[in-house]
Design an enzyme around this catalytic site. Sequence first.
Site, PDB file in Angstrom:
ATOM      1  N   ARG A 294      -6.812  16.524 -34.360  1.00  0.00           N
ATOM      2  CA  ARG A 294      -7.631  17.514 -35.052  1.00  0.00           C
ATOM      3  C   ARG A 294      -7.043  17.741 -36.437  1.00  0.00           C
ATOM      4  O   ARG A 294      -5.827  17.811 -36.613  1.00  0.00           O
ATOM      5  CB  ARG A 294      -7.677  18.836 -34.275  1.00  0.00           C
ATOM      6  N   ASP A 318      -8.567   9.870 -39.429  1.00  0.00           N
ATOM      7  CA  ASP A 318      -9.929  10.007 -38.937  1.00  0.00           C
ATOM      8  C   ASP A 318     -10.332  11.476 -38.917  1.00  0.00           C
ATOM      9  O   ASP A 318     -11.509  11.788 -38.793  1.00  0.00           O
ATOM     10  CB  ASP A 318     -10.070   9.421 -37.533  1.00  0.00           C
ATOM     11  N   GLU A 323     -13.153  19.455 -43.081  1.00  0.00           N
ATOM     12  CA  GLU A 323     -14.130  18.397 -42.867  1.00  0.00           C
ATOM     13  C   GLU A 323     -15.517  18.937 -43.207  1.00  0.00           C
ATOM     14  O   GLU A 323     -15.873  20.007 -42.707  1.00  0.00           O
ATOM     15  CB  GLU A 323     -14.124  17.906 -41.415  1.00  0.00           C
ATOM     16  N   HIS A 342     -14.193  11.243 -38.990  1.00  0.00           N
ATOM     17  CA  HIS A 342     -14.148  11.761 -37.620  1.00  0.00           C
ATOM     18  C   HIS A 342     -15.111  10.985 -36.713  1.00  0.00           C
ATOM     19  O   HIS A 342     -15.954  11.559 -36.025  1.00  0.00           O
ATOM     20  CB  HIS A 342     -14.493  13.264 -37.609  1.00  0.00           C
ATOM     21  N   ALA A 345     -14.247   7.942 -32.037  1.00  0.00           N
ATOM     22  CA  ALA A 345     -14.751   7.834 -30.664  1.00  0.00           C
ATOM     23  C   ALA A 345     -16.081   7.092 -30.585  1.00  0.00           C
ATOM     24  O   ALA A 345     -16.597   6.867 -29.490  1.00  0.00           O
ATOM     25  CB  ALA A 345     -14.916   9.222 -30.055  1.00  0.00           C
TER      26      ALA A 345
END
Length: 381
Positions: A294, A318, A323, A342, A345
Amino acid sequence: MAPFKLWPLLAILFALCAAPTSFGGKPSSHAQALIEELGLRPADKSMAEYPGWKPQRVAVMLTSRAGTTATAIEEEFQAAAGNVELVFIRPGGKKLSKELLTGVDGVIGMCTPALLQQADASLRWVHNYSVGMDYCKGFSEAQLTDIVFTNNKRLSGPAIAEHTIAMLLALTHNLPAYHQAQRELKWHRKPSRNITFGELKGKTLLVVGLGGIGTEIAWRAHGLGMRVIATRNSSRNGPEYVDYVGLPSELLALAAEADVVVNALPLTPQTNGLFDMAFFDAVKPNAIFLAVGRGKSTVTSDLIAALEAGKLFGAGLDVTDPEPLPKTNPLWEMPNVILTPHVSAAGPDSTKRTMTIAVENLRRYAEGEPLLNVVDMARGY
Protein backbone atom coordinates in the site's frame (compact mmCIF):
# COMPACT_ATOMS: atom_id res chain seq x y z
CA MET A 1 -39.42 -23.81 33.78
CA ALA A 2 -39.10 -26.53 31.16
CA PRO A 3 -40.68 -24.56 28.29
CA PHE A 4 -38.31 -21.67 28.90
CA LYS A 5 -35.29 -23.98 28.83
CA LEU A 6 -36.45 -25.65 25.62
CA TRP A 7 -37.22 -22.42 23.74
CA PRO A 8 -33.62 -21.53 22.75
CA LEU A 9 -33.11 -25.04 21.36
CA LEU A 10 -36.40 -24.94 19.48
CA ALA A 11 -35.50 -21.52 18.04
CA ILE A 12 -32.18 -22.84 16.76
CA LEU A 13 -33.83 -25.91 15.21
CA PHE A 14 -36.46 -23.73 13.52
CA ALA A 15 -33.78 -21.43 12.08
CA LEU A 16 -31.81 -24.36 10.72
CA CYS A 17 -34.87 -25.89 9.10
CA ALA A 18 -35.99 -22.59 7.61
CA ALA A 19 -32.56 -21.58 6.31
CA PRO A 20 -32.11 -22.05 2.55
CA THR A 21 -29.51 -24.49 1.34
CA SER A 22 -27.16 -24.05 -1.62
CA PHE A 23 -26.73 -26.23 -4.66
CA GLY A 24 -24.32 -29.14 -4.43
CA GLY A 25 -23.17 -28.78 -0.83
CA LYS A 26 -19.47 -28.93 -1.65
CA PRO A 27 -16.80 -26.82 -3.39
CA SER A 28 -16.34 -27.07 -7.13
CA SER A 29 -13.22 -28.94 -8.23
CA HIS A 30 -11.65 -25.63 -9.28
CA ALA A 31 -12.37 -24.03 -5.90
CA GLN A 32 -11.02 -27.04 -4.03
CA ALA A 33 -7.83 -26.95 -6.09
CA LEU A 34 -7.32 -23.26 -5.27
CA ILE A 35 -7.95 -23.86 -1.58
CA GLU A 36 -5.24 -26.52 -1.52
CA GLU A 37 -2.78 -24.76 -3.83
CA LEU A 38 -2.88 -21.38 -2.08
CA GLY A 39 -3.45 -22.66 1.43
CA LEU A 40 -6.75 -20.81 1.89
CA ARG A 41 -7.98 -21.14 5.44
CA PRO A 42 -11.58 -21.58 6.58
CA ALA A 43 -12.67 -19.72 9.69
CA ASP A 44 -12.70 -21.50 13.03
CA LYS A 45 -16.37 -20.60 13.41
CA SER A 46 -19.15 -21.54 10.99
CA MET A 47 -21.61 -18.91 9.76
CA ALA A 48 -24.49 -20.87 11.30
CA GLU A 49 -23.00 -20.15 14.73
CA TYR A 50 -23.29 -16.38 14.33
CA PRO A 51 -26.35 -14.69 15.86
CA GLY A 52 -28.74 -13.43 13.22
CA TRP A 53 -27.44 -15.68 10.44
CA LYS A 54 -30.41 -16.27 8.16
CA PRO A 55 -29.36 -16.02 4.50
CA GLN A 56 -32.16 -14.62 2.42
CA ARG A 57 -30.89 -11.81 0.16
CA VAL A 58 -27.34 -11.24 -1.12
CA ALA A 59 -26.18 -8.38 -3.35
CA VAL A 60 -23.48 -9.31 -5.89
CA MET A 61 -21.47 -6.60 -7.63
CA LEU A 62 -20.38 -7.83 -11.05
CA THR A 63 -17.23 -6.43 -12.63
CA SER A 64 -16.41 -5.94 -16.31
CA ARG A 65 -13.43 -8.25 -15.81
CA ALA A 66 -15.20 -11.29 -14.42
CA GLY A 67 -13.01 -13.66 -16.47
CA THR A 68 -16.00 -15.24 -18.20
CA THR A 69 -19.30 -14.18 -19.74
CA ALA A 70 -21.71 -12.23 -17.56
CA THR A 71 -24.38 -14.89 -17.98
CA ALA A 72 -22.04 -17.71 -16.98
CA ILE A 73 -20.79 -16.02 -13.82
CA GLU A 74 -24.34 -15.12 -12.80
CA GLU A 75 -25.32 -18.76 -13.23
CA GLU A 76 -22.39 -19.84 -11.03
CA PHE A 77 -23.43 -17.43 -8.30
CA GLN A 78 -27.06 -18.53 -8.56
CA ALA A 79 -26.16 -22.22 -8.35
CA ALA A 80 -24.07 -21.54 -5.24
CA ALA A 81 -26.83 -19.48 -3.62
CA GLY A 82 -29.54 -22.10 -3.95
CA ASN A 83 -32.73 -20.56 -2.56
CA VAL A 84 -31.07 -17.33 -1.48
CA GLU A 85 -32.27 -14.36 -3.52
CA LEU A 86 -29.46 -12.64 -5.42
CA VAL A 87 -29.48 -8.98 -6.40
CA PHE A 88 -26.98 -8.42 -9.21
CA ILE A 89 -25.38 -5.00 -9.51
CA ARG A 90 -24.01 -4.78 -13.03
CA PRO A 91 -21.50 -2.28 -14.44
CA GLY A 92 -23.33 0.83 -15.58
CA GLY A 93 -26.56 -0.34 -13.94
CA LYS A 94 -28.21 0.45 -10.66
CA LYS A 95 -26.06 1.91 -7.91
CA LEU A 96 -25.78 1.13 -4.23
CA SER A 97 -28.57 2.76 -2.26
CA LYS A 98 -30.44 2.30 0.99
CA GLU A 99 -33.40 1.04 -1.01
CA LEU A 100 -31.34 -1.58 -2.84
CA LEU A 101 -29.63 -2.73 0.36
CA THR A 102 -32.81 -2.99 2.41
CA GLY A 103 -33.00 -6.51 3.83
CA VAL A 104 -29.66 -7.51 2.26
CA ASP A 105 -27.77 -9.81 4.63
CA GLY A 106 -24.72 -10.39 2.41
CA VAL A 107 -22.73 -8.33 -0.08
CA ILE A 108 -20.09 -9.52 -2.56
CA GLY A 109 -18.12 -6.69 -4.17
CA MET A 110 -16.06 -3.77 -2.96
CA CYS A 111 -16.31 -2.85 0.71
CA THR A 112 -16.60 0.94 0.96
CA PRO A 113 -17.87 3.51 3.48
CA ALA A 114 -20.90 4.09 1.25
CA LEU A 115 -21.83 0.41 1.42
CA LEU A 116 -21.53 0.24 5.20
CA GLN A 117 -23.40 3.48 5.75
CA GLN A 118 -26.34 2.53 3.50
CA ALA A 119 -26.75 -1.07 4.67
CA ASP A 120 -29.34 -1.82 7.32
CA ALA A 121 -29.18 -4.04 10.39
CA SER A 122 -29.75 -7.19 8.29
CA LEU A 123 -26.15 -7.21 6.98
CA ARG A 124 -24.14 -10.16 8.29
CA TRP A 125 -21.44 -10.75 5.66
CA VAL A 126 -19.29 -8.64 3.32
CA HIS A 127 -16.89 -10.25 0.84
CA ASN A 128 -14.35 -7.76 -0.53
CA TYR A 129 -13.01 -8.39 -4.04
CA SER A 130 -9.78 -6.62 -3.03
CA VAL A 131 -7.05 -7.80 -0.68
CA GLY A 132 -6.65 -4.40 0.94
CA MET A 133 -9.23 -3.47 3.55
CA ASP A 134 -8.14 0.17 3.92
CA TYR A 135 -11.18 1.41 1.96
CA CYS A 136 -13.48 -0.75 4.08
CA LYS A 137 -14.07 1.78 6.82
CA GLY A 138 -16.79 3.84 8.40
CA PHE A 139 -18.46 0.85 10.05
CA SER A 140 -20.31 1.23 13.33
CA GLU A 141 -19.45 -0.70 16.49
CA ALA A 142 -22.53 -2.83 15.90
CA GLN A 143 -21.43 -3.64 12.34
CA LEU A 144 -17.94 -4.54 13.51
CA THR A 145 -19.51 -7.02 15.92
CA ASP A 146 -22.29 -8.36 13.68
CA ILE A 147 -20.62 -8.58 10.24
CA VAL A 148 -18.15 -11.21 9.07
CA PHE A 149 -15.67 -9.69 6.59
CA THR A 150 -13.83 -11.80 4.01
CA ASN A 151 -11.48 -10.75 1.22
CA ASN A 152 -9.27 -11.67 -1.71
CA LYS A 153 -6.08 -12.47 0.19
CA ARG A 154 -3.71 -14.93 -1.48
CA LEU A 155 -5.79 -14.98 -4.68
CA SER A 156 -3.93 -12.12 -6.35
CA GLY A 157 -0.58 -13.28 -4.98
CA PRO A 158 0.72 -15.05 -8.12
CA ALA A 159 -0.05 -12.11 -10.42
CA ILE A 160 1.41 -9.53 -8.02
CA ALA A 161 4.51 -11.67 -7.50
CA GLU A 162 5.15 -11.93 -11.25
CA HIS A 163 4.67 -8.17 -11.60
CA THR A 164 7.17 -7.62 -8.78
CA ILE A 165 9.79 -9.83 -10.39
CA ALA A 166 9.15 -8.16 -13.75
CA MET A 167 9.90 -4.73 -12.23
CA LEU A 168 13.02 -6.11 -10.56
CA LEU A 169 14.42 -7.60 -13.77
CA ALA A 170 13.55 -4.50 -15.77
CA LEU A 171 15.49 -2.33 -13.31
CA THR A 172 18.53 -4.57 -13.10
CA HIS A 173 18.77 -4.81 -16.91
CA ASN A 174 17.88 -1.15 -17.57
CA LEU A 175 15.00 -2.13 -19.83
CA PRO A 176 13.15 1.21 -19.52
CA ALA A 177 16.06 2.96 -21.28
CA TYR A 178 15.98 0.44 -24.13
CA HIS A 179 12.21 0.85 -24.43
CA GLN A 180 12.63 4.60 -24.74
CA ALA A 181 15.27 4.10 -27.43
CA GLN A 182 12.89 1.79 -29.27
CA ARG A 183 10.17 4.45 -29.22
CA GLU A 184 12.68 6.89 -30.71
CA LEU A 185 13.76 4.32 -33.37
CA LYS A 186 17.32 4.36 -32.05
CA TRP A 187 19.78 1.44 -32.00
CA HIS A 188 21.05 2.76 -28.68
CA ARG A 189 23.66 0.72 -26.76
CA LYS A 190 24.61 3.26 -24.13
CA PRO A 191 22.07 1.94 -21.58
CA SER A 192 24.21 -1.17 -21.23
CA ARG A 193 26.74 0.93 -19.33
CA ASN A 194 24.20 1.36 -16.54
CA ILE A 195 23.69 -2.38 -16.03
CA THR A 196 25.75 -2.30 -12.86
CA PHE A 197 23.53 -4.00 -10.28
CA GLY A 198 24.73 -7.44 -11.28
CA GLU A 199 22.91 -10.75 -11.55
CA LEU A 200 20.35 -11.76 -8.96
CA LYS A 201 21.81 -15.14 -8.08
CA GLY A 202 23.41 -14.98 -4.64
CA LYS A 203 21.90 -11.62 -3.74
CA THR A 204 19.56 -11.16 -0.78
CA LEU A 205 15.91 -10.20 -1.11
CA LEU A 206 13.95 -9.02 1.94
CA VAL A 207 10.19 -9.48 1.85
CA VAL A 208 8.53 -7.15 4.33
CA GLY A 209 5.19 -8.80 4.98
CA LEU A 210 5.42 -12.57 4.45
CA GLY A 211 1.71 -13.11 3.83
CA GLY A 212 0.06 -14.61 0.77
CA ILE A 213 1.60 -12.10 -1.65
CA GLY A 214 4.97 -12.01 0.08
CA THR A 215 5.22 -15.79 0.06
CA GLU A 216 4.60 -15.93 -3.70
CA ILE A 217 7.32 -13.30 -4.25
CA ALA A 218 9.72 -15.18 -1.99
CA TRP A 219 9.21 -18.43 -3.90
CA ARG A 220 9.98 -16.79 -7.24
CA ALA A 221 13.03 -14.96 -5.92
CA HIS A 222 14.36 -18.20 -4.47
CA GLY A 223 13.87 -19.80 -7.90
CA LEU A 224 16.15 -17.12 -9.34
CA GLY A 225 18.87 -18.16 -6.93
CA MET A 226 18.40 -15.36 -4.41
CA ARG A 227 18.73 -15.71 -0.66
CA VAL A 228 15.36 -14.74 0.79
CA ILE A 229 14.76 -13.25 4.23
CA ALA A 230 11.51 -11.80 5.52
CA THR A 231 9.53 -10.19 8.30
CA ARG A 232 6.04 -11.07 9.38
CA ASN A 233 3.83 -9.85 12.18
CA SER A 234 2.32 -13.14 13.30
CA SER A 235 5.31 -15.44 13.89
CA ARG A 236 8.79 -16.47 12.82
CA ASN A 237 7.44 -19.35 10.74
CA GLY A 238 7.95 -19.47 6.99
CA PRO A 239 8.43 -21.85 4.07
CA GLU A 240 11.70 -23.70 3.65
CA TYR A 241 12.87 -21.43 0.84
CA VAL A 242 12.93 -18.43 3.19
CA ASP A 243 16.27 -18.38 4.96
CA TYR A 244 15.18 -16.31 7.95
CA VAL A 245 11.87 -14.88 9.19
CA GLY A 246 12.11 -11.96 11.58
CA LEU A 247 9.59 -9.91 13.51
CA PRO A 248 8.75 -6.29 12.62
CA SER A 249 11.19 -5.05 15.27
CA GLU A 250 14.05 -6.54 13.21
CA LEU A 251 13.22 -4.60 10.04
CA LEU A 252 16.13 -2.15 10.10
CA ALA A 253 18.69 -4.84 10.90
CA LEU A 254 17.45 -7.04 8.05
CA ALA A 255 17.29 -4.09 5.64
CA ALA A 256 21.04 -3.67 6.08
CA GLU A 257 21.52 -7.17 4.60
CA ALA A 258 19.18 -6.77 1.62
CA ASP A 259 20.11 -6.03 -1.98
CA VAL A 260 16.39 -5.88 -2.77
CA VAL A 261 13.54 -4.88 -0.44
CA VAL A 262 9.92 -5.68 -1.27
CA ASN A 263 7.11 -3.89 0.54
CA ALA A 264 4.21 -6.37 0.55
CA LEU A 265 2.47 -4.99 3.64
CA PRO A 266 -1.19 -4.22 4.22
CA LEU A 267 -1.99 -0.72 5.43
CA THR A 268 -2.51 -0.61 9.20
CA PRO A 269 -1.72 1.99 11.86
CA GLN A 270 1.55 0.11 12.45
CA THR A 271 2.63 0.11 8.78
CA ASN A 272 1.53 3.65 7.88
CA GLY A 273 4.72 5.58 7.00
CA LEU A 274 6.94 2.65 7.93
CA PHE A 275 9.36 3.14 5.04
CA ASP A 276 10.76 6.52 6.04
CA MET A 277 14.17 8.15 6.07
CA ALA A 278 15.27 6.05 9.05
CA PHE A 279 14.57 2.96 6.95
CA PHE A 280 16.31 4.26 3.83
CA ASP A 281 19.32 5.26 5.95
CA ALA A 282 19.48 1.71 7.32
CA VAL A 283 19.03 -0.12 4.02
CA LYS A 284 22.06 -1.62 2.28
CA PRO A 285 23.67 0.92 -0.10
CA ASN A 286 22.67 0.56 -3.76
CA ALA A 287 19.63 -1.57 -2.96
CA ILE A 288 16.42 -1.74 -4.98
CA PHE A 289 13.10 -0.86 -3.34
CA LEU A 290 9.92 -2.46 -4.69
CA ALA A 291 6.42 -1.57 -3.43
CA VAL A 292 3.32 -3.66 -4.14
CA GLY A 293 1.62 -3.33 -0.74
CA ARG A 294 0.00 0.00 0.00
CA GLY A 295 1.32 3.43 -0.99
CA LYS A 296 0.81 5.07 2.39
CA SER A 297 3.26 2.67 4.02
CA THR A 298 6.05 4.62 2.25
CA VAL A 299 6.86 8.25 2.97
CA THR A 300 7.09 9.48 -0.62
CA SER A 301 9.29 12.50 0.11
CA ASP A 302 11.79 10.30 1.96
CA LEU A 303 11.88 7.79 -0.89
CA ILE A 304 12.56 10.61 -3.37
CA ALA A 305 15.32 11.97 -1.14
CA ALA A 306 16.94 8.52 -0.90
CA LEU A 307 16.84 8.11 -4.69
CA GLU A 308 18.23 11.60 -5.31
CA ALA A 309 21.03 11.00 -2.79
CA GLY A 310 22.03 7.77 -4.51
CA LYS A 311 21.21 5.59 -1.52
CA LEU A 312 19.09 3.36 -3.74
CA PHE A 313 19.90 1.79 -7.09
CA GLY A 314 16.29 2.22 -8.12
CA ALA A 315 12.66 1.65 -7.25
CA GLY A 316 9.71 -0.21 -8.74
CA LEU A 317 6.40 1.17 -7.51
CA ASP A 318 2.98 -0.27 -8.23
CA VAL A 319 1.59 1.75 -5.32
CA THR A 320 2.26 5.36 -4.37
CA ASP A 321 1.09 8.02 -1.98
CA PRO A 322 -0.99 9.71 -3.19
CA GLU A 323 -2.75 7.82 -5.95
CA PRO A 324 -2.87 8.92 -8.71
CA LEU A 325 0.61 10.34 -8.40
CA PRO A 326 0.58 14.10 -9.22
CA LYS A 327 2.17 14.98 -12.55
CA THR A 328 4.58 17.32 -10.74
CA ASN A 329 6.02 14.51 -8.61
CA PRO A 330 9.77 13.94 -9.31
CA LEU A 331 9.30 10.16 -9.42
CA TRP A 332 7.83 10.46 -12.94
CA GLU A 333 11.10 11.77 -14.37
CA MET A 334 13.58 9.52 -12.57
CA PRO A 335 15.27 7.10 -15.00
CA ASN A 336 15.81 4.49 -12.27
CA VAL A 337 12.15 4.36 -11.23
CA ILE A 338 9.40 2.19 -12.73
CA LEU A 339 5.83 3.30 -12.03
CA THR A 340 2.70 1.25 -12.64
CA PRO A 341 -0.75 2.51 -11.58
CA HIS A 342 -1.72 -0.04 -8.90
CA VAL A 343 -2.36 -2.79 -11.44
CA SER A 344 -0.07 -5.61 -10.33
CA ALA A 345 -3.02 -7.92 -9.58
CA ALA A 346 -4.44 -7.52 -13.11
CA GLY A 347 -4.84 -10.48 -15.43
CA PRO A 348 -7.39 -13.14 -16.38
CA ASP A 349 -5.99 -15.82 -14.06
CA SER A 350 -6.13 -13.53 -11.04
CA THR A 351 -9.68 -12.50 -11.90
CA LYS A 352 -10.80 -16.11 -12.32
CA ARG A 353 -9.41 -16.96 -8.88
CA THR A 354 -11.24 -13.97 -7.42
CA MET A 355 -14.60 -15.00 -8.87
CA THR A 356 -14.13 -18.69 -8.04
CA ILE A 357 -13.61 -18.01 -4.35
CA ALA A 358 -16.36 -15.38 -4.25
CA VAL A 359 -18.74 -18.05 -5.56
CA GLU A 360 -17.37 -20.61 -3.10
CA ASN A 361 -17.78 -18.24 -0.16
CA LEU A 362 -21.37 -17.58 -1.23
CA ARG A 363 -21.99 -21.33 -1.19
CA ARG A 364 -20.46 -21.59 2.28
CA TYR A 365 -22.46 -18.60 3.51
CA ALA A 366 -25.74 -20.09 2.28
CA GLU A 367 -24.87 -23.45 3.83
CA GLY A 368 -23.75 -21.92 7.14
CA GLU A 369 -20.22 -23.29 6.77
CA PRO A 370 -16.95 -21.60 7.84
CA LEU A 371 -16.00 -18.91 5.30
CA LEU A 372 -12.62 -18.61 3.59
CA ASN A 373 -10.28 -15.63 4.02
CA VAL A 374 -11.95 -14.10 7.08
CA VAL A 375 -10.40 -10.72 7.96
CA ASP A 376 -9.43 -9.67 11.47
CA MET A 377 -10.73 -6.12 11.23
CA ALA A 378 -8.80 -5.05 14.31
CA ARG A 379 -5.57 -5.90 12.46
CA GLY A 380 -6.84 -4.92 9.03
CA TYR A 381 -5.95 -8.20 7.28
